[in-house]
Design a protein around this motif. Structure first.
Motif, PDB file in Angstrom:
ATOM      1  N   LEU A  58      -0.402  -0.639  -0.034  1.00  0.00           N
ATOM      2  CA  LEU A  58      -0.948   0.463   0.746  1.00  0.00           C
ATOM      3  C   LEU A  58      -1.928  -0.041   1.802  1.00  0.00           C
ATOM      4  O   LEU A  58      -2.583  -1.064   1.621  1.00  0.00           O
ATOM      5  CB  LEU A  58      -1.643   1.461  -0.180  1.00  0.00           C
ATOM      6  CG  LEU A  58      -0.801   1.949  -1.364  1.00  0.00           C
ATOM      7  CD1 LEU A  58      -1.578   2.969  -2.180  1.00  0.00           C
ATOM      8  CD2 LEU A  58       0.524   2.522  -0.898  1.00  0.00           C
ATOM      9  N   GLN A  68       2.090   6.940   1.610  1.00  0.00           N
ATOM     10  CA  GLN A  68       2.559   5.556   1.526  1.00  0.00           C
ATOM     11  C   GLN A  68       3.098   5.274   0.126  1.00  0.00           C
ATOM     12  O   GLN A  68       4.152   4.649  -0.030  1.00  0.00           O
ATOM     13  CB  GLN A  68       1.422   4.591   1.850  1.00  0.00           C
ATOM     14  CG  GLN A  68       0.912   4.684   3.277  1.00  0.00           C
ATOM     15  CD  GLN A  68      -0.275   3.774   3.500  1.00  0.00           C
ATOM     16  OE1 GLN A  68      -0.227   2.595   3.132  1.00  0.00           O
ATOM     17  NE2 GLN A  68      -1.335   4.286   4.099  1.00  0.00           N
ATOM     18  N   LEU A  69       2.389   5.752  -0.879  1.00  0.00           N
ATOM     19  CA  LEU A  69       2.821   5.551  -2.262  1.00  0.00           C
ATOM     20  C   LEU A  69       4.141   6.273  -2.526  1.00  0.00           C
ATOM     21  O   LEU A  69       5.050   5.725  -3.167  1.00  0.00           O
ATOM     22  CB  LEU A  69       1.745   6.038  -3.226  1.00  0.00           C
ATOM     23  CG  LEU A  69       1.955   5.736  -4.696  1.00  0.00           C
ATOM     24  CD1 LEU A  69       2.046   4.238  -4.944  1.00  0.00           C
ATOM     25  CD2 LEU A  69       0.822   6.328  -5.521  1.00  0.00           C
ATOM     26  N   PRO A 115       5.193   0.186   3.168  1.00  0.00           N
ATOM     27  CA  PRO A 115       4.133  -0.021   2.171  1.00  0.00           C
ATOM     28  C   PRO A 115       4.655  -0.476   0.812  1.00  0.00           C
ATOM     29  O   PRO A 115       4.215  -0.006  -0.228  1.00  0.00           O
ATOM     30  CB  PRO A 115       3.478   1.353   2.093  1.00  0.00           C
ATOM     31  CG  PRO A 115       4.590   2.309   2.391  1.00  0.00           C
ATOM     32  CD  PRO A 115       5.462   1.589   3.401  1.00  0.00           C
ATOM     33  N   ALA A 144       3.744  -1.793  -4.551  1.00  0.00           N
ATOM     34  CA  ALA A 144       3.116  -0.964  -3.515  1.00  0.00           C
ATOM     35  C   ALA A 144       2.098  -1.803  -2.751  1.00  0.00           C
ATOM     36  O   ALA A 144       1.318  -2.548  -3.341  1.00  0.00           O
ATOM     37  CB  ALA A 144       2.432   0.246  -4.147  1.00  0.00           C
ATOM     38  N   GLU A 162      -2.717   7.457   2.046  1.00  0.00           N
ATOM     39  CA  GLU A 162      -2.247   6.541   1.008  1.00  0.00           C
ATOM     40  C   GLU A 162      -1.232   7.203   0.088  1.00  0.00           C
ATOM     41  O   GLU A 162      -0.288   6.557  -0.370  1.00  0.00           O
ATOM     42  CB  GLU A 162      -3.429   6.000   0.206  1.00  0.00           C
ATOM     43  CG  GLU A 162      -4.271   5.020   0.981  1.00  0.00           C
ATOM     44  CD  GLU A 162      -5.409   4.447   0.176  1.00  0.00           C
ATOM     45  OE1 GLU A 162      -5.202   4.119  -1.010  1.00  0.00           O
ATOM     46  OE2 GLU A 162      -6.515   4.316   0.739  1.00  0.00           O
TER      47      GLU A 162
END
Length: 106
Positions: A70, A81-82, A16, A68, A78
């Protein structure tokens, strides 16, 4: 360094993040953009602040940005992912330091 950075936890193998390498004249254009944004965000920034923003990316021969990317609605939240993207940033700094390069996270 990038190969090292991408070896961070990434549960869904989403990767991501994206890397963007900025060099040459593009570094100066980015500085101009950041200086203009500074003027938009702050009604009366000092000239020193605007100049610092303008020259921010001019010192390094290469700027690596991490963006990023996502995937909403994926089984991997999310937030995770961040955080994976943040881990990429940290690992990139660690790799740069290990190789003797100066680096900073902005």
């Amino acid at each position: 360094m990038l190969e090292c950075a991408v070896r961070v936890p990434d549960h869904g193998k989403l990767a991501p993040w994206r890397f963007l390498a900025i060099s040459g004249e593009a570094r100066h254009r980015l500085g101009e953009f950041v200086a203009a944004r500074s003027l938009e965000r702050e009604p009366a920034p000092t000239p020193a602040v605007v100049e610092k923003d303008r020259l921010r990316f001019s010192q390094a021969p290469l700027v690596i940005t991490v963006i990023a990317r996502l995937t909403p609605g994926h089984k991997v939240p999310e937030q995770e992912q961040l955080l994976s993207g943040g881990a990429v940033c940290f690992q990139l700094l660690q790799a740069a330091d290990a190789l003797g390069f100066g680096a900073q996270w902005l």
